[in-house]
Design a protein around this motif. Structure first.
Motif, PDB file in Angstrom:
ATOM      1  N   ALA A  48      -4.226  -4.839   3.836  1.00  0.00           N
ATOM      2  CA  ALA A  48      -3.655  -5.662   2.775  1.00  0.00           C
ATOM      3  C   ALA A  48      -4.680  -5.919   1.665  1.00  0.00           C
ATOM      4  O   ALA A  48      -4.358  -5.844   0.470  1.00  0.00           O
ATOM      5  CB  ALA A  48      -3.151  -6.986   3.353  1.00  0.00           C
ATOM      6  N   GLN A  51      -5.114  -3.001  -0.621  1.00  0.00           N
ATOM      7  CA  GLN A  51      -3.987  -2.752  -1.523  1.00  0.00           C
ATOM      8  C   GLN A  51      -3.832  -3.856  -2.567  1.00  0.00           C
ATOM      9  O   GLN A  51      -3.099  -3.683  -3.544  1.00  0.00           O
ATOM     10  CB  GLN A  51      -2.687  -2.647  -0.716  1.00  0.00           C
ATOM     11  CG  GLN A  51      -2.658  -1.535   0.325  1.00  0.00           C
ATOM     12  CD  GLN A  51      -2.696  -0.138  -0.272  1.00  0.00           C
ATOM     13  OE1 GLN A  51      -3.025   0.064  -1.448  1.00  0.00           O
ATOM     14  NE2 GLN A  51      -2.358   0.859   0.528  1.00  0.00           N
ATOM     15  N   CYS A  52      -4.501  -4.973  -2.357  1.00  0.00           N
ATOM     16  CA  CYS A  52      -4.351  -6.133  -3.236  1.00  0.00           C
ATOM     17  C   CYS A  52      -5.269  -6.027  -4.450  1.00  0.00           C
ATOM     18  O   CYS A  52      -6.449  -5.687  -4.316  1.00  0.00           O
ATOM     19  CB  CYS A  52      -4.669  -7.409  -2.440  1.00  0.00           C
ATOM     20  SG  CYS A  52      -4.635  -8.930  -3.409  1.00  0.00           S
ATOM     21  N   HIS A  61       2.619  -9.612  -3.952  1.00  0.00           N
ATOM     22  CA  HIS A  61       3.630  -8.712  -3.387  1.00  0.00           C
ATOM     23  C   HIS A  61       3.001  -7.700  -2.434  1.00  0.00           C
ATOM     24  O   HIS A  61       3.556  -7.421  -1.360  1.00  0.00           O
ATOM     25  CB  HIS A  61       4.357  -7.980  -4.520  1.00  0.00           C
ATOM     26  CG  HIS A  61       5.356  -6.978  -4.034  1.00  0.00           C
ATOM     27  ND1 HIS A  61       6.538  -7.335  -3.414  1.00  0.00           N
ATOM     28  CD2 HIS A  61       5.334  -5.607  -4.029  1.00  0.00           C
ATOM     29  CE1 HIS A  61       7.213  -6.247  -3.069  1.00  0.00           C
ATOM     30  NE2 HIS A  61       6.497  -5.193  -3.437  1.00  0.00           N
ATOM     31  N   SER A  62       1.844  -7.165  -2.783  1.00  0.00           N
ATOM     32  CA  SER A  62       1.188  -6.167  -1.921  1.00  0.00           C
ATOM     33  C   SER A  62       0.797  -6.769  -0.579  1.00  0.00           C
ATOM     34  O   SER A  62       1.059  -6.183   0.483  1.00  0.00           O
ATOM     35  CB  SER A  62      -0.048  -5.590  -2.621  1.00  0.00           C
ATOM     36  OG  SER A  62       0.314  -4.785  -3.712  1.00  0.00           O
ATOM     37  N   SER A  65       3.940  -7.410   1.452  1.00  0.00           N
ATOM     38  CA  SER A  65       4.548  -6.158   1.918  1.00  0.00           C
ATOM     39  C   SER A  65       3.819  -5.599   3.132  1.00  0.00           C
ATOM     40  O   SER A  65       4.449  -5.132   4.089  1.00  0.00           O
ATOM     41  CB  SER A  65       4.554  -5.113   0.786  1.00  0.00           C
ATOM     42  OG  SER A  65       5.346  -5.542  -0.288  1.00  0.00           O
ATOM     43  N   VAL A  66       2.500  -5.651   3.122  1.00  0.00           N
ATOM     44  CA  VAL A  66       1.734  -5.179   4.280  1.00  0.00           C
ATOM     45  C   VAL A  66       2.015  -6.070   5.480  1.00  0.00           C
ATOM     46  O   VAL A  66       2.208  -5.584   6.607  1.00  0.00           O
ATOM     47  CB  VAL A  66       0.227  -5.143   3.965  1.00  0.00           C
ATOM     48  CG1 VAL A  66      -0.561  -4.774   5.225  1.00  0.00           C
ATOM     49  CG2 VAL A  66      -0.082  -4.144   2.854  1.00  0.00           C
ATOM     50  N   HIS A  71       5.056  -2.025   3.166  1.00  0.00           N
ATOM     51  CA  HIS A  71       4.299  -1.402   2.064  1.00  0.00           C
ATOM     52  C   HIS A  71       4.393   0.120   2.179  1.00  0.00           C
ATOM     53  O   HIS A  71       4.113   0.686   3.247  1.00  0.00           O
ATOM     54  CB  HIS A  71       2.832  -1.840   2.105  1.00  0.00           C
ATOM     55  CG  HIS A  71       2.104  -1.603   0.830  1.00  0.00           C
ATOM     56  ND1 HIS A  71       1.768  -0.340   0.384  1.00  0.00           N
ATOM     57  CD2 HIS A  71       1.652  -2.471  -0.125  1.00  0.00           C
ATOM     58  CE1 HIS A  71       1.123  -0.427  -0.763  1.00  0.00           C
ATOM     59  NE2 HIS A  71       1.042  -1.711  -1.098  1.00  0.00           N
ATOM     60  N   ASP A  73       2.527   2.460   1.177  1.00  0.00           N
ATOM     61  CA  ASP A  73       1.258   3.176   1.338  1.00  0.00           C
ATOM     62  C   ASP A  73       0.438   2.685   2.532  1.00  0.00           C
ATOM     63  O   ASP A  73      -0.758   2.966   2.627  1.00  0.00           O
ATOM     64  CB  ASP A  73       0.414   3.054   0.058  1.00  0.00           C
ATOM     65  CG  ASP A  73       1.061   3.754  -1.121  1.00  0.00           C
ATOM     66  OD1 ASP A  73       1.797   4.729  -0.892  1.00  0.00           O
ATOM     67  OD2 ASP A  73       0.846   3.305  -2.268  1.00  0.00           O
TER      68      ASP A  73
END
Length: 375
Positions: A48, A51-52, A61-62, A65-66, A71, A73
């Protein structure tokens, strides 16, 4: 708030991961730590944070999502089976070569890397040796020895520690609203296993099964009691494993029926039979693994009783894990010697190895073990 907030008692690990997010990065990581230490949670928190845009804020949101497994990706592989098949690994390798949908990383999380067989490792090896520019592998295993040398030599090691009872209790109070006294008991009884502590805190039946189990050591005074204890451990484990699987299995069957139109049309298409057979095979393998996992956890509860007896016999200042059965522990300490209890602990670990490594039937391994534990 941060994605790392729920990593209990892991400050050094958090610093390593934050530094990596800031730029001290490598393409393959191996997260190790004892059961319940949170190695999978650490890998997902790291994913996370990578991706953040803010390095793991925990609110964007990233990060969200994880956390919910959505997510695009972040690919997470976890298994309820005894091994991860080579076909599954090849699919992971194929997916890892794709460019990420977003602007950051393609992250491949393998929660049970210790369940990769040699074929699976060989399939994974080239992807780790020569990864795509924006691909990161996060592998999780109990110890570094559980992963073949070809994998661990190409990965950066992150070692998680067993959280202290105080840290686990504070976590239960903060995140689950558990009464502080119950939290203290669950943290102590779980011996630092966060998932186990949560299960004990949430379910009175789980607490009752554990209390029944830890009272067995002083009862095993003859052959009949030993065989009864073996059956009891096996039965208690089956009850707990069934409680975890029955609902899940029924939901999977309903989803399969709906997918093939069995419910609406009232008939079974030709393809339904093989799909049902495959589902039942996977469910059987999952049930076997969960049964073994619960038996294994029960054996570690037994070890805690012998450890407590040793603590009293040696006059150690270490806290007693099973304070609620102190009279039983004191009786065990009076009737045995430290050397005998050390041999009993060794016998427990030998039984675990027989079941987990050599596939000995749990009831047979338990019967042999309980004879070795006779007082």
């Amino acid at each position: 708030m941060s994605v790392f907030d729920d990593l209990v008692g892991q400050k050094p690990v958090i610093e390593i991961l934050k530094n990596a997010v800031a730029g001290d990065m490598t393409h393959a990581w191996l997260f190790t730590g004892p059961p319940g230490s949170g190695r999978s949670n650490a890998a997902l928190a790291f994913a996370a944070a990578l991706q953040c845009e803010q390095g793991g804020c925990g609110t964007c949101h990233s990060c969200h999502s994880v956390a919910i497994g959505a997510h695009p990706d972040v690919n997470v592989t976890r298994t309820e089976k005894l091994i991860i098949k080579v076909d599954e690994v090849r699919e992971l390798v194929r997916f890892s070569a794709l460019s990420p949908a977003g602007q950051r990383w393609q992250i491949m999380v393998v929660e049970d890397a210790d369940r990769l067989n040699e074929q699976g490792v060989n399939a994974l090896l080239k992807a780790i040796e020569e990864p795509s520019e924006r691909t990161v592998w996060l592998l999780c295993a109990p110890t570094v020895e559980d992963v073949l040398p070809t994998i661990r030599s190409r990965s950066r090691l992150v070692v998680l520690a067993t959280p202290s009872p105080a840290d686990v209790a504070a976590f239960l109070v903060r995140t689950d609203g558990v009464d502080p006294q119950v939290a203290d008991y669950c943290a102590r009884a779980s011996q630092g296993h966060i998932g186990r502590a949560r299960a004990l805190a949430r379910d009175a039946e789980t607490r009752d099964r554990r209390r029944e189990l830890i009272r067995l050591p002083v009862k095993m005074t003859d052959l009949r009691e030993c065989l009864t204890a073996a059956a009891s451990v096996n039965d208690l484990a089956k009850q707990e494993a069934d409680a975890m699987t029955v609902e899940h299995d029924a939901r999977e069957r309903e989803e399969l029926d709906a997918a093939y139109g069995v419910v609406e049309r009232g008939r079974r298409p030709r393809e339904y039979g093989p799909a049902l057979k495959a589902l039942e095979r996977d469910q059987k393998m999952r049930a076997k693994r969960r049964h073994l996992d619960v038996v294994d956890r029960g054996l570690m509860d037994l070890v805690s009783v012998y450890r407590d007896a040793l603590t009293l016999q040696l006059g150690s200042n270490s806290p007693v894990v099973n304070e609620e059965i102190r009279p039983d522990v004191e009786q065990l300490a009076r009737k045995t010697t430290p050397e005998e209890n050390l041999r009993r602990i060794d016998a427990v670990f030998e039984a675990r190895e027989q079941m987990l490594e050599f596939n000995v039937a749990p009831v047979l391994a338990l019967e042999s073990l309980m004879m070795a534990l006779k007082v």
